[in-house]
Design an enzyme around this catalytic site. Structure first.
Site, PDB file in Angstrom:
ATOM      1  N   ASP A 180      -9.780  -8.429  -6.337  1.00  0.00           N
ATOM      2  CA  ASP A 180      -9.842  -9.314  -7.507  1.00  0.00           C
ATOM      3  C   ASP A 180     -11.092 -10.192  -7.462  1.00  0.00           C
ATOM      4  OD1 ASP A 180      -6.805  -9.438  -8.896  1.00  0.00           O
ATOM      5  OD2 ASP A 180      -6.813  -8.841  -6.794  1.00  0.00           O
TER       6      ASP A 180
ATOM      7  N   THR B  13      -2.222  -6.126 -10.270  1.00  0.00           N
ATOM      8  CA  THR B  13      -2.472  -6.203  -8.822  1.00  0.00           C
ATOM      9  C   THR B  13      -1.281  -5.689  -8.020  1.00  0.00           C
ATOM     10  OG1 THR B  13      -3.909  -8.103  -9.208  1.00  0.00           O
ATOM     11  CG2 THR B  13      -3.268  -7.709  -6.954  1.00  0.00           C
TER      12      THR B  13
END
Length: 382
Positions: A54, A151
């Site tokens: 990320d 995620t």
């Protein structure tokens, strides 16, 4: 007319190349995550996971946009900040991010982009992540980034997406969606309805290149495109085997496949199931992490995506911007549950959203769902 068509050509070309690079970064990190237990997954304040991918994607995209759009005041709306990375006990995590970013940027020439003259230091990388704190709004030009959408799917070795869109004067201009685990061909999908997950079948050597794709579309073009990811030593050369994609022609609810989020925390599966039943949707839902749901609609692998958030949950613009424009230009329809277009002009959130989001392969199916929502709503438990 040609001038208008080419108005965002440079930016779209850059965005597609950047998303390809980001997908390559994510694939490498995901391989490391699923191959061994890792301390590189943390929980954010809302308990959703965040990984080095990320932060690394956000830093890489931020640096590339700022570098190649030099002279422009680049405004980026993105999900992550540097608070966790800046803590004294995060030295190893930060070092891993720095290494991952530099590893990614070193490959820039493979994608027709220039790499930094020397490796970026820690301060430059933290600065690049921090630069992404625009709040968007109705005026100006804003890039909207979700570095790793889904995620949870990412850390499980499942579906996730890298999403980059451009908004100008409150309107979507274009969207680019990288889906590293989504196969190029529908036949390679394995719809496992017992677990409600969609994962590519183990590829044979001949079709390994067909795993992963990047989709993109520009508002008003009535075209959406898909490119395969770059594998091995191949170099990106435009148009990179791009093919047009279109939504499914199915408009009979009994034949339609519908997608919904995997996570129950921010989505009401019970209401969606009741709605699907009342409409005669007979197929099991395709529960998919991330904006890959929009990719499935745009490419005709599914016909409906419905999301009805639980009370108090606010939809963020980076979770939808890229997917919405791609579905719409591929011939689909995306609105809130009241039938109104989504409004990306009001900051970080899709403010004024009527109950939920409905994405469909066409207006006929969409009208049937909107009608069913109105019929079912009063008796729902939302």
């Amino acid at each position: 007319m040609m001038e208008e068509k080419d108005k965002y050509g440079k930016e779209l070309d850059l965005a597609v190349r950047i998303v390809h690079m980001a997908c390559s970064l994510c694939q490498k990190v995901q391989q490391r995550l699923v191959s061994k237990a890792s301390d590189q997954v943390l929980a954010k304040d809302d308990d959703s996971p965040v990984t080095i991918a990320d932060w690394s994607v956000q830093a890489s995209v931020s640096w590339l946009l700022s570098e190649f759009l030099e002279g422009q005041n680049v405004s980026i709306v993105a999900e992550e900040d540097v608070q966790t990375l800046s803590k004294s006990d995060a030295a190893n995590l930060l070092a891993a991010v720095v290494n991952t970013v530099n590893e990614c940027l070193a490959e820039a020439p493979k994608y027709g982009l220039q790499c930094p003259k020397k490796a970026l230091g820690t301060s430059k990388i933290l600065e690049a992540i921090s630069r992404c704190k625009s709040t968007g709004g109705p005026t100006g030009r804003h890039w909207v980034l979700d570095p790793v959408d889904g995620t949870l799917g990412f850390v499980r070795g499942d579906q996730y997406a890298v999403a980059l869109a451009l908004i100008e004067e409150g309107k979507l201009v274009f969207g680019v969606l990288g889906c590293p685990n989504y196969p190029m061909k529908k036949e390679l999908l394995n719809y496992n309805h017992q677990r409600h997950q969609t994962m590519p079948k183990s590829p044979t050597p001949s079709d390994i290149w067909e795993k992963g794709c990047v989709m993109y579309a520009r508002r008003g073009s009535a075209q959406a495109w898909m490119q395969p990811l770059i594998h091995g030593d191949s170099k990106f050369e435009w148009p990179n085997s791009a093919s047009l994609i279109q939504v499914s022609p199915v408009d009979d609810p009994s034949l339609a496949t519908f997608c919904e989020p995997v996570e129950k925390a921010n989505s009401n599966h019970l209401f969606t199931a009741g709605l699907a039943n009342s409409m005669g949707l007979k197929k099991q839902p395709m529960r998919v992490h991330s904006m890959v749901k929009y990719a499935a609609i745009a490419r005709g692998d599914a016909e409906v995506f419905m999301k009805f958030a639980r009370s108090g949950y606010k939809e963020k613009i980076w979770d939808h911007a890229a997917g919405v424009v791609i579905v719409e230009e591929a011939g689909g329809v995306v609105t809130d549950a009241g039938g109104r277009p989504l409004d990306f002009s009001r900051g970080l959130y899709l403010e004024g959203l009527d109950r939920g989001i409905i994405a469909c392969s066409g207006p006929t199916l969409h009208d049937k769902i909107i009608g069913a929502v109105y019929a079912s709503w009063d008796s729902s438990n939302l």
